[in-house]
Enzyme design. Sequence first.
Site, short mmCIF file in Angstrom:
data_model
loop_
_atom_site.label_atom_id
_atom_site.label_comp_id
_atom_site.label_asym_id
_atom_site.label_seq_id
_atom_site.Cartn_x
_atom_site.Cartn_y
_atom_site.Cartn_z
N SER A 21 0.82 -1.23 0.00
CA SER A 21 0.00 0.00 0.00
C SER A 21 0.85 1.27 0.00
O SER A 21 0.51 2.24 -0.71
CB SER A 21 -0.96 0.00 1.19
OG SER A 21 -1.93 -0.99 1.00
N THR A 66 -5.33 -3.93 7.40
CA THR A 66 -5.15 -5.25 6.78
C THR A 66 -5.15 -6.32 7.86
O THR A 66 -5.43 -6.04 9.04
CB THR A 66 -3.89 -5.26 5.85
OG1 THR A 66 -3.90 -6.49 5.12
CG2 THR A 66 -2.59 -5.09 6.61
N LYS A 70 -9.31 -6.49 10.23
CA LYS A 70 -10.46 -5.92 9.49
C LYS A 70 -11.79 -6.08 10.23
O LYS A 70 -12.62 -5.17 10.20
CB LYS A 70 -10.57 -6.55 8.10
CG LYS A 70 -9.43 -6.16 7.16
CD LYS A 70 -9.67 -6.74 5.78
CE LYS A 70 -8.52 -6.45 4.84
NZ LYS A 70 -8.76 -6.92 3.47
N GLY A 132 -13.79 -20.60 -2.18
CA GLY A 132 -13.40 -19.99 -0.92
C GLY A 132 -14.61 -19.33 -0.27
O GLY A 132 -15.56 -18.91 -0.96
N GLY A 135 -13.16 -13.96 4.20
CA GLY A 135 -13.53 -12.55 4.17
C GLY A 135 -13.64 -11.99 2.76
O GLY A 135 -14.58 -11.26 2.44
N ALA A 136 -12.70 -12.36 1.90
CA ALA A 136 -12.72 -11.82 0.54
C ALA A 136 -13.93 -12.36 -0.23
O ALA A 136 -14.59 -11.61 -0.97
CB ALA A 136 -11.42 -12.17 -0.18
#
Length: 286
Positions: A21, A66, A70, A132, A135-136
């Site tokens: 980032s 991150t 989160k 999956g 979280g994503a």
Amino acid sequence: MTDSIYKKACVIGDPIKHSRSPLIHNYWLQKYGISGEYSKEHILPSNLKQWFLQFAEQGYAGFNVTLPHKEIAYQLVECADDTAKAVGAVNTVWIENGIIHGGNTDVYGYLANLDAVLPHWEKQTSHAVIMGAGGAARGIVYGFIKRGIKKITVVNRTLEKADSLAKAFSSPLSQSTKVNASPWDDLNVILASADLLVNTTSLGMTGSAPLEIDLKCLHSAAIVSDIVYSPLETDLLRQARLCNLQTVSGLGMLLHQAVPGFEKWFGVRPEVDADLYTMIVADLNR
Ligand code: NAP
């Protein structure tokens, strides 16, 4: 310089050394001539609450969050946006009228990247299959529902997690979308009707186990997307390319998710341009 006030933002996590980032945001600070800096802060879970109390005093306009913070960050912000509420996680924090706001820009990042790489993806996607259920995956299910995708199947090693994700989105929000859960062993059957396949597991990432999958069951117009971005071309994307399928890599998601935060802290909506992409690819290859 477009702004004479020096502004600061950062990314917090544990660990934090690997974060790209700062490269992204400092590139934009320089490109737009903004006086400021974006740094990394190693914050342990035990110090997270304290960090929320002190970041503004330390001069930060806000920060990215991150792993592994989160979900707790979502509890600590005073006001969460709709996406953060739906996903239960915050990755971007800013102050507005003295109130600590939290948003989730991962969903925006994933969709903005798809829109940029394959603008027609929505028109040709009736059935999206997500591998999956972490979280994503949660964010991407929410994003697909918002975009009106008719059918979403979540396939996961731990079926209970896929089930609970599917149930969480079987609400009025998803009236026009059917969200199903399936065991990993059914993947080949499910792939036959998939228009868009997304990997949100950590499989295939440098240092992780490989993602063992056979893409021959996919139809010839299917899109294959991986949110893992290290390596840039994962084995999944390589196999898809060799099958002449359309592919979308994970790096664009990382770059696009940074856009809303930069705008909140530094007042300019930045562009994900070719030079930024090239710079991050060079860093990944280092
Ligand atoms: P997470 O919440 O920990 O979820 C991990 C998922 O991977 C779970 O579904 C888990 O299945 C599955 N998994 C892990 N090891 C597995 C194995 N050996 N076999 C089968 N499944 C396995 O993580 P996340 O936050 O969703 O992130 C997932 C990946 O996306 C990470 O690699 C992360 O770096 C990447 N990511 C990329 C971006 C980007 O900007 N491109 C953004 C966010 C995340 P179980 O439920 O069975 O454990």
